[in-house]
Design a protein around this motif. Structure first.
Motif: not given
Length: 111
Positions: A15-17, A52-53, A55-57, A59-60, A64
């Motif tokens: 997960t992006f967290d 940054k990855v 955090r989902g910055e 994610s485009s 995952l």
């Protein structure tokens, strides 16, 4: 896993967290395609890019699950059939492409 299959330890992020607990997972050791080398990771940097990855910055274009670690050093432990500039045992430093799902947080990485 099937009998005789080689496994490696890998950090796996699902997960992006950035504060999410990550875990170590046994994964199949990847095999090189014709133009890849496999690096046995000795050192992996986790830095601002990884944060940054996570955090989902990005994610485009970062999928995952993923294994972080985009800067590694280690030893070539396998080469693809078309690779001519590296041989098994070469010491290397590499920057893993950002769109690679499995970075240097594993025992080995393909590049």
């Amino acid at each position: 896993t099937s009998k005789g299959e080689r496994l490696m330890n890998s950090v796996l992020v699902q997960t992006f967290d950035v504060d999410n607990v990550r875990y170590i997972k046994d994964m199949k050791v990847p095999v090189c395609s014709a133009h890849e080398i496999r690096i046995k990771v000795r050192v992996c940097a986790l830095d601002g890019l990884d944060k940054k990855v996570l955090r989902g910055e990005f994610s485009s274009f970062v999928a995952l699950p993923l294994t972080p670690g985009y800067q590694v050093s280690g030893v070539v432990d396998q080469t693809g059939s078309s690779v001519r500039n590296f041989t098994k045992g070469d010491a290397v430093v590499a920057i893993i492409p950002l769109d690679t799902r499995y970075g240097g947080g594993g025992s080995v990485v393909l590049i």
